[in-house]
Structure formats: C-alpha cells, structure tokens
Design a protein around this motif. Structure first.
Motif, PDB file in Angstrom:
ATOM      1  N   THR A   1       0.852  -1.189   0.000  1.00 30.76           N
ATOM      2  CA  THR A   1       0.000   0.000   0.000  1.00 30.76           C
ATOM      3  C   THR A   1       0.886   1.237   0.000  1.00 30.76           C
ATOM      4  O   THR A   1       1.805   1.340   0.816  1.00 30.76           O
ATOM      5  N   PHE A   2       0.582   2.186  -0.898  1.00 30.47           N
ATOM      6  CA  PHE A   2       1.441   3.349  -1.096  1.00 30.47           C
ATOM      7  C   PHE A   2       0.596   4.615  -1.167  1.00 30.47           C
ATOM      8  O   PHE A   2      -0.270   4.743  -2.039  1.00 30.47           O
ATOM      9  N   PHE A   3       0.843   5.538  -0.221  1.00 24.79           N
ATOM     10  CA  PHE A   3       0.091   6.789  -0.193  1.00 24.79           C
ATOM     11  C   PHE A   3       0.399   7.616  -1.434  1.00 24.79           C
ATOM     12  O   PHE A   3       1.538   7.661  -1.897  1.00 24.79           O
ATOM     13  N   MET A   4      -0.619   8.315  -1.946  1.00 25.58           N
ATOM     14  CA  MET A   4      -0.459   9.152  -3.123  1.00 25.58           C
ATOM     15  C   MET A   4      -0.325  10.637  -2.773  1.00 25.58           C
ATOM     16  O   MET A   4       0.255  11.402  -3.541  1.00 25.58           O
ATOM     17  N   ASN A   5      -0.879  11.058  -1.654  1.00 24.98           N
ATOM     18  CA  ASN A   5      -0.834  12.473  -1.286  1.00 24.98           C
ATOM     19  C   ASN A   5       0.312  12.761  -0.325  1.00 24.98           C
ATOM     20  O   ASN A   5       0.862  11.847   0.314  1.00 24.98           O
ATOM     21  N   ASN A   6       0.673  14.019  -0.217  1.00 23.73           N
ATOM     22  CA  ASN A   6       1.699  14.466   0.725  1.00 23.73           C
ATOM     23  C   ASN A   6       1.079  14.572   2.114  1.00 23.73           C
ATOM     24  O   ASN A   6       0.118  15.320   2.329  1.00 23.73           O
ATOM     25  N   GLU A   7       1.615  13.819   3.076  1.00 22.08           N
ATOM     26  CA  GLU A   7       1.061  13.805   4.433  1.00 22.08           C
ATOM     27  C   GLU A   7       1.588  14.932   5.324  1.00 22.08           C
ATOM     28  O   GLU A   7       1.072  15.140   6.417  1.00 22.08           O
ATOM     29  N   MET A   8       2.603  15.641   4.882  1.00 26.13           N
ATOM     30  CA  MET A   8       3.261  16.632   5.729  1.00 26.13           C
ATOM     31  C   MET A   8       2.389  17.871   5.912  1.00 26.13           C
ATOM     32  O   MET A   8       1.904  18.452   4.941  1.00 26.13           O
ATOM     33  N   VAL A   9       2.176  18.273   7.157  1.00 28.05           N
ATOM     34  CA  VAL A   9       1.519  19.531   7.477  1.00 28.05           C
ATOM     35  C   VAL A   9       2.596  20.510   7.940  1.00 28.05           C
ATOM     36  O   VAL A   9       3.375  20.205   8.851  1.00 28.05           O
ATOM     37  N   ALA A  10       2.655  21.667   7.294  1.00 24.24           N
ATOM     38  CA  ALA A  10       3.726  22.625   7.570  1.00 24.24           C
ATOM     39  C   ALA A  10       3.650  23.152   9.004  1.00 24.24           C
ATOM     40  O   ALA A  10       2.568  23.324   9.567  1.00 24.24           O
ATOM     41  N   ASP A  11       4.831  23.405   9.575  1.00 23.47           N
ATOM     42  CA  ASP A  11       4.898  24.046  10.886  1.00 23.47           C
ATOM     43  C   ASP A  11       4.403  25.483  10.788  1.00 23.47           C
ATOM     44  O   ASP A  11       4.265  26.056   9.700  1.00 23.47           O
ATOM     45  N   ASN A  12       4.153  26.089  11.945  1.00 25.45           N
ATOM     46  CA  ASN A  12       3.735  27.487  11.984  1.00 25.45           C
ATOM     47  C   ASN A  12       4.822  28.388  11.401  1.00 25.45           C
ATOM     48  O   ASN A  12       6.013  28.037  11.409  1.00 25.45           O
ATOM     49  N   ALA A  13       4.406  29.554  10.908  1.00 23.52           N
ATOM     50  CA  ALA A  13       5.332  30.453  10.206  1.00 23.52           C
ATOM     51  C   ALA A  13       6.483  30.913  11.084  1.00 23.52           C
ATOM     52  O   ALA A  13       7.572  31.219  10.593  1.00 23.52           O
ATOM     53  N   THR A  14       6.280  30.966  12.406  1.00 27.63           N
ATOM     54  CA  THR A  14       7.323  31.452  13.318  1.00 27.63           C
ATOM     55  C   THR A  14       8.282  30.352  13.773  1.00 27.63           C
ATOM     56  O   THR A  14       9.233  30.637  14.515  1.00 27.63           O
ATOM     57  N   THR A  15       8.052  29.115  13.342  1.00 25.28           N
ATOM     58  CA  THR A  15       8.894  27.996  13.769  1.00 25.28           C
ATOM     59  C   THR A  15      10.137  27.908  12.890  1.00 25.28           C
ATOM     60  O   THR A  15      10.036  27.974  11.664  1.00 25.28           O
ATOM     61  N   PRO A  16      11.325  27.766  13.479  1.00 31.51           N
ATOM     62  CA  PRO A  16      12.562  27.651  12.682  1.00 31.51           C
ATOM     63  C   PRO A  16      12.506  26.459  11.728  1.00 31.51           C
ATOM     64  O   PRO A  16      11.803  25.465  11.984  1.00 31.51           O
ATOM     65  N   PRO A  17      13.269  26.507  10.633  1.00 36.04           N
ATOM     66  CA  PRO A  17      13.180  25.467   9.586  1.00 36.04           C
ATOM     67  C   PRO A  17      13.965  24.196   9.907  1.00 36.04           C
ATOM     68  O   PRO A  17      14.743  23.706   9.078  1.00 36.04           O
ATOM     69  N   TYR A  18      13.743  23.660  11.102  1.00 39.29           N
ATOM     70  CA  TYR A  18      14.437  22.423  11.481  1.00 39.29           C
ATOM     71  C   TYR A  18      13.595  21.180  11.148  1.00 39.29           C
ATOM     72  O   TYR A  18      14.132  20.079  11.078  1.00 39.29           O
ATOM     73  N   TRP A  19      12.279  21.334  10.977  1.00 42.71           N
ATOM     74  CA  TRP A  19      11.398  20.180  10.878  1.00 42.71           C
ATOM     75  C   TRP A  19      10.645  20.136   9.546  1.00 42.71           C
ATOM     76  O   TRP A  19      11.203  19.652   8.565  1.00 42.71           O
ATOM     77  N   SER A  20       9.433  20.601   9.508  1.00 44.92           N
ATOM     78  CA  SER A  20       8.626  20.436   8.282  1.00 44.92           C
ATOM     79  C   SER A  20       9.241  21.141   7.080  1.00 44.92           C
ATOM     80  O   SER A  20       9.077  20.676   5.943  1.00 44.92           O
ATOM     81  N   ALA A  21       9.946  22.244   7.300  1.00 47.85           N
ATOM     82  CA  ALA A  21      10.569  22.966   6.182  1.00 47.85           C
ATOM     83  C   ALA A  21      11.623  22.117   5.485  1.00 47.85           C
ATOM     84  O   ALA A  21      11.942  22.350   4.318  1.00 47.85           O
ATOM     85  N   ALA A  22      12.169  21.129   6.186  1.00 46.61           N
ATOM     86  CA  ALA A  22      13.207  20.273   5.604  1.00 46.61           C
ATOM     87  C   ALA A  22      12.636  19.169   4.725  1.00 46.61           C
ATOM     88  O   ALA A  22      13.385  18.488   4.028  1.00 46.61           O
ATOM     89  N   VAL A  23      11.308  18.986   4.753  1.00 49.80           N
ATOM     90  CA  VAL A  23      10.673  17.882   4.016  1.00 49.80           C
ATOM     91  C   VAL A  23       9.694  18.452   3.003  1.00 49.80           C
ATOM     92  O   VAL A  23       8.747  19.161   3.368  1.00 49.80           O
ATOM     93  N   SER A  24       9.908  18.146   1.742  1.00 49.47           N
ATOM     94  CA  SER A  24       8.969  18.572   0.698  1.00 49.47           C
ATOM     95  C   SER A  24       7.778  17.636   0.607  1.00 49.47           C
ATOM     96  O   SER A  24       6.635  18.073   0.480  1.00 49.47           O
ATOM     97  N   THR A  25       8.032  16.319   0.658  1.00 52.91           N
ATOM     98  CA  THR A  25       6.964  15.331   0.525  1.00 52.91           C
ATOM     99  C   THR A  25       7.201  14.184   1.499  1.00 52.91           C
ATOM    100  O   THR A  25       8.321  13.687   1.626  1.00 52.91           O
ATOM    101  N   LEU A  26       6.129  13.780   2.176  1.00 55.44           N
ATOM    102  CA  LEU A  26       6.179  12.659   3.111  1.00 55.44           C
ATOM    103  C   LEU A  26       5.017  11.733   2.793  1.00 55.44           C
ATOM    104  O   LEU A  26       3.857  12.154   2.828  1.00 55.44           O
ATOM    105  N   GLN A  27       5.324  10.470   2.473  1.00 57.78           N
ATOM    106  CA  GLN A  27       4.279   9.519   2.087  1.00 57.78           C
ATOM    107  C   GLN A  27       4.527   8.164   2.731  1.00 57.78           C
ATOM    108  O   GLN A  27       5.636   7.622   2.662  1.00 57.78           O
ATOM    109  N   THR A  28       3.495   7.616   3.340  1.00 58.33           N
ATOM    110  CA  THR A  28       3.581   6.287   3.942  1.00 58.33           C
ATOM    111  C   THR A  28       3.621   5.211   2.873  1.00 58.33           C
ATOM    112  O   THR A  28       2.942   5.304   1.845  1.00 58.33           O
TER     113      THR A  28
END
Length: 260
Positions: free
Chosen positions: A223-250
């Motif tokens: 089973t392979f996800f087709m959509n991007n599961e990543m939800v972006a961090d808040n605008a004030t959060t440093p780019p250590y987490w979600s900003a480093a990932v363009s696409t995340l799929q199970t």
C-alpha cells in the motif's frame, strides 16, 4: 509484541500451506466448498502484520547538506485487522471491500542543526533565532491509528483442486485518527502534524485454500500513499522540521491472512 505477531502470522501461513500441499497431491480427492465462489455476496475477516516506512522527498535547502540527507526515517512492524465483503462479478473477477484498522509507530530523525546558517533569512525565507536541538527535538516517534478502506478488483485463475491463485489491485481511502492536523502546536512544542484524510493505491497477490468449512487466503499486499502527508509548521517555527521535508508519504508491506 508486533514482531511476535508478524512471526506468528508467517508461521501459521507456512504451516497451512504445507498441510494444504499434502492434501492437493491426492488427485482423486473430493473438491471442497465447490459452490462457495458462485455466491453473489460473501463475507469474512482478516488479520495482518505490517512493515511501514516513509518515502521522503527532502527540501534541497533545509533538508540536505551537500549530498547528506538531514532527515531519515526508521521502519517498524505493526498489526491490524479488518472485515471482507466480496461481490462476484463473473467467473474470474470479484470486487472486494476490506475496511480495517491498522496500528503503526514510526520514527523520523531530524539532524538539521546545520540549518542555523540560514538564520539571517533571504528574499524567500524570513530570519529566525537558532535553537540548540536536543535529542527530544531531533527524534519524532509518530504513532498512527489508521482506518483503511480499500476497494480491490480481484482477478483469479481456475481452481486447481482446493487452491486458486489471484492478483488484486485498487485504491484506498485512509483516515489517520492521530494526525494532530488541527493542533495549533507544532514541532516547536514536540507535536508532529500530518494529514487526516489520505488516498493510496494497493496491489496484492496470494493463494486461496479451500477447506471443509472455510476458505483461507495468505497474501502479500503493498500500500502506497499518493498524497503528501506533511503539514507545515507554523510560520514562526525555525526550519528544522517540516521545512526540511517537501513530501512525506507512507508505504507499507502487509502480510495478510484472510478467513471466509
């Protein structure tokens, strides 16, 4: 516990297949459940063991340092169960609805401290105040409870005594009950957010074995996800987490035991 369940399912399937093979070598043996597959509707249930991981596409600025990936994932084993509803289309095609509940826990490792070099910002990225990432900041253990609703079209061959091979493919609608997508907190507060509603495609192959009272099917499904599961961090959060990932799929490989 999850690894034990997966091993138990594999052992059970091998044992049943070995026993069934011994039965099928007798050419004069009576076929079992001869009219079972002629029913317009039938039902059953299944148990499964999973191996889940993420497919990650990294942001070239925040997710990579030269050729080194700053975000990695660790796969895990888990388990699930569900129901089977089958609608017979013709002698070779069946339509199956197999809703189930899947439990998963995965790990993402964010080695993104090097993103401090972007603290002054640019035309497209605002400046931020660097923080020292602790072990708690770098590692995200992501627990998921997935309501999986696959619709599969099954193509099967002719029965050979009390067995029948098949392949199947279809699409899934998957709801992540632990997505945290509506949370106002984000990775700055150790809250990892992903999408609640997801779509995937699945492919499966297996062999159906017929017994006196039931049909048993060991199968392998991807089973392979087709959509991007990543939800972006808040605008004030440093780019250590979600900003480093363009696409995340199970992506998941499932060993399934079906009882009908």
């Amino acid at each position: 516990m999850n690894k034990f369940l997966l091993k138990a399912l594999v052992l059970a399937s091998v044992s049943v297949a070995t026993f069934a093979d011994a039965q099928f070598r007798t050419r004069n043996r009576m076929d079992k459940l001869e009219d079972f597959d002629q029913q317009k509707f039938s039902w059953g249930f299944y148990l499964n063991g999973n191996m889940l991981d993420y497919r990650i596409v990294l942001d070239p600025r925040y997710g990579m340092n030269d050729n080194h990936n700053l975000v990695t994932s660790k796969s895990s084993t888990s388990f699930g169960a569900g129901l089977i509803a089958k609608f017979r289309l013709n002698d070779y095609l069946d339509l199956r609805l197999e809703p189930g509940l899947q439990f998963a826990q995965r790990e993402l490792n964010f080695n993104t401290q090097s993103n401090d070099i972007y603290q002054d910002g640019s035309l497209t990225n605002p400046p931020f105040i660097p923080i020292g990432l602790t072990e708690k900041d770098r590692i995200r253990e992501i627990k998921s409870t997935l309501v999986d609703i696959p619709v599969l079209l099954e193509l099967h061959g002719e029965r050979w005594y009390n067995s029948r091979p098949y392949v199947a493919a279809g699409v899934n609608y998957i709801v992540n009950l632990q997505s945290n997508s509506d949370s106002t907190d984000d990775n700055m507060q150790q809250v990892f957010r992903s999408t609640t509603h997801n779509f995937a495609w699945s492919a499966e192959m297996g062999v159906q074995f017929y017994f006196n009272k039931f049909k048993l099917t060991p199968a392998v499904r991807g089973t392979f996800f087709m959509n991007n599961e990543m939800v972006a961090d808040n605008a004030t959060t440093p780019p250590y987490w979600s900003a480093a990932v363009s696409t995340l799929q199970t992506r998941a490989i499932m060993f399934v035991l079906k009882f009908e």
